[in-house]
Write a protein that holds these residues in place. Sequence first.
Motif, PDB file in Angstrom:
ATOM      1  N   GLU A 403       0.757  -1.335  -0.285  1.00  0.00           N
ATOM      2  CA  GLU A 403      -0.170  -0.020  -0.139  1.00  0.00           C
ATOM      3  C   GLU A 403       0.859   1.184  -0.120  1.00  0.00           C
ATOM      4  O   GLU A 403       1.366   1.772   1.038  1.00  0.00           O
ATOM      5  CB  GLU A 403      -0.881   0.103   1.155  1.00  0.00           C
ATOM      6  N   ARG A 408      -3.107   2.237  -5.850  1.00  0.00           N
ATOM      7  CA  ARG A 408      -4.132   1.233  -5.337  1.00  0.00           C
ATOM      8  C   ARG A 408      -3.186   0.062  -4.523  1.00  0.00           C
ATOM      9  O   ARG A 408      -2.388  -0.117  -4.852  1.00  0.00           O
ATOM     10  CB  ARG A 408      -5.143   0.803  -6.247  1.00  0.00           C
ATOM     11  N   LEU A 442      -3.724   5.691  -8.106  1.00  0.00           N
ATOM     12  CA  LEU A 442      -5.423   6.029  -7.815  1.00  0.00           C
ATOM     13  C   LEU A 442      -6.259   6.564  -8.738  1.00  0.00           C
ATOM     14  O   LEU A 442      -5.723   7.499  -9.626  1.00  0.00           O
ATOM     15  CB  LEU A 442      -5.263   6.976  -6.477  1.00  0.00           C
ATOM     16  N   GLN A 443      -7.544   6.238  -8.759  1.00  0.00           N
ATOM     17  CA  GLN A 443      -8.526   6.817  -9.762  1.00  0.00           C
ATOM     18  C   GLN A 443      -9.484   7.640  -9.122  1.00  0.00           C
ATOM     19  O   GLN A 443      -9.786   7.326  -7.711  1.00  0.00           O
ATOM     20  CB  GLN A 443      -8.992   5.463 -10.511  1.00  0.00           C
ATOM     21  N   ASP A 446     -11.441   6.703  -5.407  1.00  0.00           N
ATOM     22  CA  ASP A 446     -10.290   5.994  -4.576  1.00  0.00           C
ATOM     23  C   ASP A 446     -10.175   7.027  -3.163  1.00  0.00           C
ATOM     24  O   ASP A 446      -9.891   8.175  -3.323  1.00  0.00           O
ATOM     25  CB  ASP A 446      -8.961   5.692  -5.013  1.00  0.00           C
ATOM     26  N   ALA A 448      -7.319   6.803  -0.003  1.00  0.00           N
ATOM     27  CA  ALA A 448      -5.945   6.412   0.396  1.00  0.00           C
ATOM     28  C   ALA A 448      -5.610   6.944   1.751  1.00  0.00           C
ATOM     29  O   ALA A 448      -5.838   8.280   1.927  1.00  0.00           O
ATOM     30  CB  ALA A 448      -4.877   6.489  -0.547  1.00  0.00           C
ATOM     31  N   GLU A 574      -8.639  11.641  -1.059  1.00  0.00           N
ATOM     32  CA  GLU A 574      -9.732  11.260  -1.993  1.00  0.00           C
ATOM     33  C   GLU A 574      -9.305  11.973  -3.068  1.00  0.00           C
ATOM     34  O   GLU A 574      -9.339  12.891  -3.234  1.00  0.00           O
ATOM     35  CB  GLU A 574     -11.113  11.671  -1.242  1.00  0.00           C
TER      36      GLU A 574
END
Length: 578
Positions: A403, A408, A442-443, A446, A448, A574
């Motif tokens: 991670e 992702r 990341l899309q 998503d 994190a 985000e």
Amino acid sequence: AQPSNDASVSNHVVIGAFANRENAVHFTDEAKKNHPSVKFEMNPNRQLYYVYVQKTDNRVQAFAEARKLRKESKYWDTWVFYGALGESQIEKKVISNKNSKPASIKEKGDALVTEKTVVDEQQAEKMEAQIKAYSMAEEPAGLDLDKMIGEAQGKEQKERFEVIKEIKESASQLDASTKVIVFKDDKEGREALLALGYEIDEDKPIAGFFDSKNNILAINASEGKVDEPFHEGLKPVVKFLKKKNPALFEEYSKRASEMNHPTKGKTYAELTGTPEEALGNMMADVANGFFDNAKEARVEATSLMKDILGSLGVEPLDLSLSTQHLKTTANNLAVAVREATGFDAEGNRRFKFLLYNTQKLNKVNDEVDLVNEAGRKLFSYPGNELVIVRKADASANIILACEVMGYRKLLFKLNYDNPFLTEGVTRGDDEEAIVPFGLVRLQKGDIAVMYNVYFFKDAAIMRSESRYEINNLLDMMKENTAYRIMIHGHTNGNSAGKIITIGDSKNYFSLSDTKDGRGSAKKLSEQRAEVIREYMMDQGIGADRMEIKAWGGKRPLYDKNHSLAQSNVRVEIEIIEN
């Protein structure tokens, strides 16, 4: 645990290296239970925290301690680092570079680094790799001995490298296929060579020799005297057999797997994952005395060992398999078989976790976590380098999680005994299992968690170990200018109190030049999200690409009194657009 401030050049007996400060702290605290002198410090050239048990100017003493720890403790990857540790070295380089006004300067994080500094760091890393290889008593056939002699630290080290070079040059048949046996003194050399089957006069010094029949070079590295030998002799020999005649090696492994364990009432095939593992375990059991009271099993094991040694050209066989040397030979073979098949001396498997960006195909420097079925982290390993992974439990399966901020989360479930059954896992040059972690950015949608961003108590100021994760986010934003993000701030609980913020100097990672105030938990979470946005703006990211959301303690992961409640203090990213 706190890192020490002494950054003088010296020999450090290193038991672990971590990119993440939290892991270094945890590892240090655990190690202190048996080694109270353990400390950790930053290696400024590699940006890794080195955990070490001893620091000494005596290199012989450092090597002796490293070998002792590898044999007698769980720190199987102990090695000797020669150099300076401590974050202060980075500051010194920055000050020096600013004062010298170099013609060519590169930007590195928030520090200015000259081209010369980059070259110096590269040379330091290369020399460190050479010293590590030597300290681990690996086969030094490929090392640049002229370079090592020229860069030797002191007369003793220089003479040691000169001895190795002289012996190599005296062997006219030496080539790339030559296997090297390194022993540290006459006593160790004599015992190791006797166990290999060579006849050695009791009083004759062991200066080193070249065996043209078996293409083996023996070297006395003269590193000083340590009471217990480490017996490196058979490692390169068995590696040679496996590469030279893999079918024969497979035959030996199958014979071992079909043998019955002398006390457990099962075959080694039933007790192990692969025939190769069975061969190493069987030899280890002979060395540990499990076969002492099982005559038929001992005869079968000795017969197999005789065939292996015979195929290696060891003479006379009776000496190696005599009552006096049988267990030493079995132990040497166990270590050799394991190391030739991707394991360490104790049967733990070697891995390399290949972390890379799937879009740009460049390496990503971060860590991989070993987790349990519930997803709880058990241990962390650096990516893109050789590591030893212990089996977490009796199950053959392990779960690996990667991670990295900006990517992702990726999970990999493997069969520990035979990871090559998993698609994509390949076998490396040292028989290690290479596990590819193709990381995807990341899309939109998503979220994190910035697990490795830490704040000072009651402050909207990041601790210094947060730099790496923050810069990962910065890289993501620079890589794709279409990214727009929401920075979510969270606290543990909703109590109001003191809030410390950065001063006019904008030192994001220090409590120097700060401002004191008071406010709600929501205000604190807002200030923490804001300080990240300000840092990103200072690095060239437009303010219109970042928004802030303050939650205070409204969305906890755990109850505020839970043992893991500190995890509630966090920042989440985000992805709004990409």
